[in-house]
Design a protein around this motif. Sequence first.
Motif, PDB file in Angstrom:
ATOM      1  N   VAL A  59       0.841  -1.207   0.000  1.00 42.41           N
ATOM      2  CA  VAL A  59       0.000   0.000   0.000  1.00 42.41           C
ATOM      3  C   VAL A  59       0.871   1.250   0.000  1.00 42.41           C
ATOM      4  N   PHE A  60       1.981   1.215   0.712  1.00 43.02           N
ATOM      5  CA  PHE A  60       2.925   2.334   0.729  1.00 43.02           C
ATOM      6  C   PHE A  60       3.458   2.597  -0.685  1.00 43.02           C
ATOM      7  N   ILE A  61       3.793   1.550  -1.410  1.00 46.34           N
ATOM      8  CA  ILE A  61       4.294   1.684  -2.780  1.00 46.34           C
ATOM      9  C   ILE A  61       3.203   2.231  -3.701  1.00 46.34           C
ATOM     10  N   LEU A  62       1.971   1.742  -3.523  1.00 43.27           N
ATOM     11  CA  LEU A  62       0.860   2.250  -4.338  1.00 43.27           C
ATOM     12  C   LEU A  62       0.638   3.739  -4.081  1.00 43.27           C
ATOM     13  N   ARG A  63       0.778   4.156  -2.829  1.00 42.69           N
ATOM     14  CA  ARG A  63       0.651   5.600  -2.527  1.00 42.69           C
ATOM     15  C   ARG A  63       1.739   6.397  -3.245  1.00 42.69           C
ATOM     16  N   GLN A  64       2.963   5.895  -3.231  1.00 45.60           N
ATOM     17  CA  GLN A  64       4.054   6.582  -3.922  1.00 45.60           C
ATOM     18  C   GLN A  64       3.758   6.710  -5.414  1.00 45.60           C
ATOM     19  N   ARG A  65       3.274   5.646  -6.019  1.00 41.09           N
ATOM     20  CA  ARG A  65       2.951   5.675  -7.454  1.00 41.09           C
ATOM     21  C   ARG A  65       1.819   6.650  -7.747  1.00 41.09           C
ATOM     22  N   ASP A  66       0.850   6.718  -6.853  1.00 39.08           N
ATOM     23  CA  ASP A  66      -0.261   7.651  -7.038  1.00 39.08           C
ATOM     24  C   ASP A  66       0.224   9.094  -6.932  1.00 39.08           C
ATOM     25  N   GLU A  67       1.112   9.350  -5.984  1.00 43.24           N
ATOM     26  CA  GLU A  67       1.665  10.698  -5.843  1.00 43.24           C
ATOM     27  C   GLU A  67       2.509  11.073  -7.041  1.00 43.24           C
ATOM     28  N   GLU A  68       3.266  10.127  -7.569  1.00 41.23           N
ATOM     29  CA  GLU A  68       4.090  10.393  -8.742  1.00 41.23           C
ATOM     30  C   GLU A  68       3.223  10.653  -9.968  1.00 41.23           C
ATOM     31  N   CYS A  69       2.071   9.975 -10.044  1.00 36.53           N
ATOM     32  CA  CYS A  69       1.143  10.185 -11.164  1.00 36.53           C
ATOM     33  C   CYS A  69       0.592  11.606 -11.152  1.00 36.53           C
ATOM     34  N   GLY A  70       0.157  12.063  -9.991  1.00 40.06           N
ATOM     35  CA  GLY A  70      -0.293  13.443  -9.841  1.00 40.06           C
ATOM     36  C   GLY A  70      -1.599  13.781 -10.517  1.00 40.06           C
ATOM     37  N   ALA A  77      -5.239  -0.525  -3.925  1.00 48.99           N
ATOM     38  CA  ALA A  77      -5.042  -0.536  -2.474  1.00 48.99           C
ATOM     39  C   ALA A  77      -6.313  -0.964  -1.746  1.00 48.99           C
ATOM     40  N   VAL A  78      -7.449  -0.422  -2.147  1.00 45.73           N
ATOM     41  CA  VAL A  78      -8.721  -0.778  -1.512  1.00 45.73           C
ATOM     42  C   VAL A  78      -9.002  -2.263  -1.686  1.00 45.73           C
ATOM     43  N   ASN A  79      -8.820  -2.780  -2.888  1.00 47.19           N
ATOM     44  CA  ASN A  79      -9.078  -4.205  -3.148  1.00 47.19           C
ATOM     45  C   ASN A  79      -8.154  -5.096  -2.322  1.00 47.19           C
ATOM     46  N   LEU A  80      -6.890  -4.709  -2.231  1.00 44.21           N
ATOM     47  CA  LEU A  80      -5.941  -5.472  -1.433  1.00 44.21           C
ATOM     48  C   LEU A  80      -6.373  -5.514   0.026  1.00 44.21           C
ATOM     49  N   GLN A 116       0.464 -14.422   3.389  1.00 43.75           N
ATOM     50  CA  GLN A 116      -0.014 -14.563   2.020  1.00 43.75           C
ATOM     51  C   GLN A 116       0.188 -13.266   1.240  1.00 43.75           C
ATOM     52  N   MET A 117       0.391 -13.422  -0.058  1.00 43.57           N
ATOM     53  CA  MET A 117       0.465 -12.273  -0.959  1.00 43.57           C
ATOM     54  C   MET A 117      -0.762 -12.279  -1.867  1.00 43.57           C
ATOM     55  N   PHE A 118      -1.231 -11.101  -2.238  1.00 41.79           N
ATOM     56  CA  PHE A 118      -2.452 -10.987  -3.018  1.00 41.79           C
ATOM     57  C   PHE A 118      -2.177 -10.256  -4.329  1.00 41.79           C
ATOM     58  N   ASP A 119      -2.827 -10.718  -5.377  1.00 42.23           N
ATOM     59  CA  ASP A 119      -2.681 -10.122  -6.699  1.00 42.23           C
ATOM     60  C   ASP A 119      -3.535  -8.852  -6.777  1.00 42.23           C
ATOM     61  N   VAL A 120      -2.918  -7.720  -7.132  1.00 40.00           N
ATOM     62  CA  VAL A 120      -3.675  -6.462  -7.232  1.00 40.00           C
ATOM     63  C   VAL A 120      -3.888  -6.044  -8.686  1.00 40.00           C
ATOM     64  N   HIS A 121      -3.507  -6.902  -9.616  1.00 41.09           N
ATOM     65  CA  HIS A 121      -3.648  -6.529 -11.027  1.00 41.09           C
ATOM     66  C   HIS A 121      -5.100  -6.602 -11.502  1.00 41.09           C
ATOM     67  N   GLN A 122      -5.877  -7.490 -10.905  1.00 41.51           N
ATOM     68  CA  GLN A 122      -7.303  -7.546 -11.208  1.00 41.51           C
ATOM     69  C   GLN A 122      -8.051  -6.948 -10.021  1.00 41.51           C
ATOM     70  N   TYR A 123      -8.812  -5.906 -10.276  1.00 41.65           N
ATOM     71  CA  TYR A 123      -9.438  -5.196  -9.165  1.00 41.65           C
ATOM     72  C   TYR A 123     -10.745  -4.547  -9.602  1.00 41.65           C
ATOM     73  N   VAL A 124     -11.605  -4.305  -8.624  1.00 42.87           N
ATOM     74  CA  VAL A 124     -12.824  -3.526  -8.830  1.00 42.87           C
ATOM     75  C   VAL A 124     -12.447  -2.055  -8.731  1.00 42.87           C
ATOM     76  N   ASP A 125     -12.794  -1.272  -9.734  1.00 41.11           N
ATOM     77  CA  ASP A 125     -12.419   0.140  -9.743  1.00 41.11           C
ATOM     78  C   ASP A 125     -13.377   0.946  -8.885  1.00 41.11           C
ATOM     79  N   VAL A 126     -12.844   1.852  -8.085  1.00 43.09           N
ATOM     80  CA  VAL A 126     -13.683   2.652  -7.192  1.00 43.09           C
ATOM     81  C   VAL A 126     -14.656   3.536  -7.966  1.00 43.09           C
TER      82      VAL A 126
END
Length: 330
Positions: free
Chosen positions: A67-78, A89-92, A228-238
């Motif tokens: 989730v920390f990495i996803l936040r970084q990517r979201d901030e970089e996206c801007g 992140a929500v799905n995970l 356990q690790m979870f796949d975040v590539h398939q997700y429900v979009d908010v």
Amino acid sequence: MSYLPFTKNGHNMFEVSSLIQKAIRRKDMEYACYAAREMMFKYRSYLWKRMIVVTAEDCFDLVTRPVFILRQRDEECGNINETKHISQAVNLLVNTRKNRDADFFACNLLNSKNKWNVCPDGDGYLVTRHGHDLKTMAAMFKKTILNAEDELCGYIGNEIRNWYLGLFWSIVRDAARELGYPSIIREIDVLWTIDMSKPVKDTTFIYAAKALTILMRVAKEGNADFYQMFDVHQYVDVSVFDNFRNIPEYTFDCHTIKGKQRGLTDADFIVSEQAALNPLQRGWYDDRDWSRDQECVKNGYGNDFSTPKIPNDVLDSVNRGVFPMSLFDL
């Protein structure tokens, strides 16, 4: 008149903030996504902060780092309209296993309000807040982690953390490296990064507690295979949950205005939220009472963040885990 912040569809932001954590605990994908969608435009930073807290308070698996990495990517996206990283992140968080051991440990065991007779008092500058010899306590702290002695670990950890946050994490990270599991080391390093981003008196104890419960569990089990690790590539979009919805009743507890008006208490919260965890991963403290925390809520936790006056170079060295060779070096 006080200002009340509102979300996209006119909800009280603090209620929506409560909703996302409650929905994640209950594996309620619809309302977790709805709450995230409501907050992402005006309160995006706070949304991420809340989700990072959830990773430590409510989740069993190693999800703080993802989730920390996803936040970084979201901030970089801007891009304020981008939903990918928030959705992942929500799905995970919705799907990962839930457990409140770290929260119990933070509230009940990471506590040294009353002095314990665990080692001789120190006779110099380098002591803990109850006067224990710091170097002795540091060595004891690492052993309590690796031996999974949770009560003693909580006492000594808090004694050190109050005045020597850097040293606390130096010992915790060293224990992670000694256990030797790369996934654990990476997770502990992210918890360290988050906790060290603010002065100790402004932080929550949850990241320290999460790190300690992870390490003690791994030490006790002798492996880290149960995570356990979870796949975040398939997700429900908010974005699917954009239309107005009524806030569900489970949102309101003692931390919300409506919950307080209904007479709900912290004791009610502890029972209801433990029962709501889904999917539940049974923990060490599921059936323990929170009487120590309840006592501290009434009478104070006794924390003291006023580090003794120590030469800055010595304090900096100690926080890195390097002690003076003798008292003459102080």
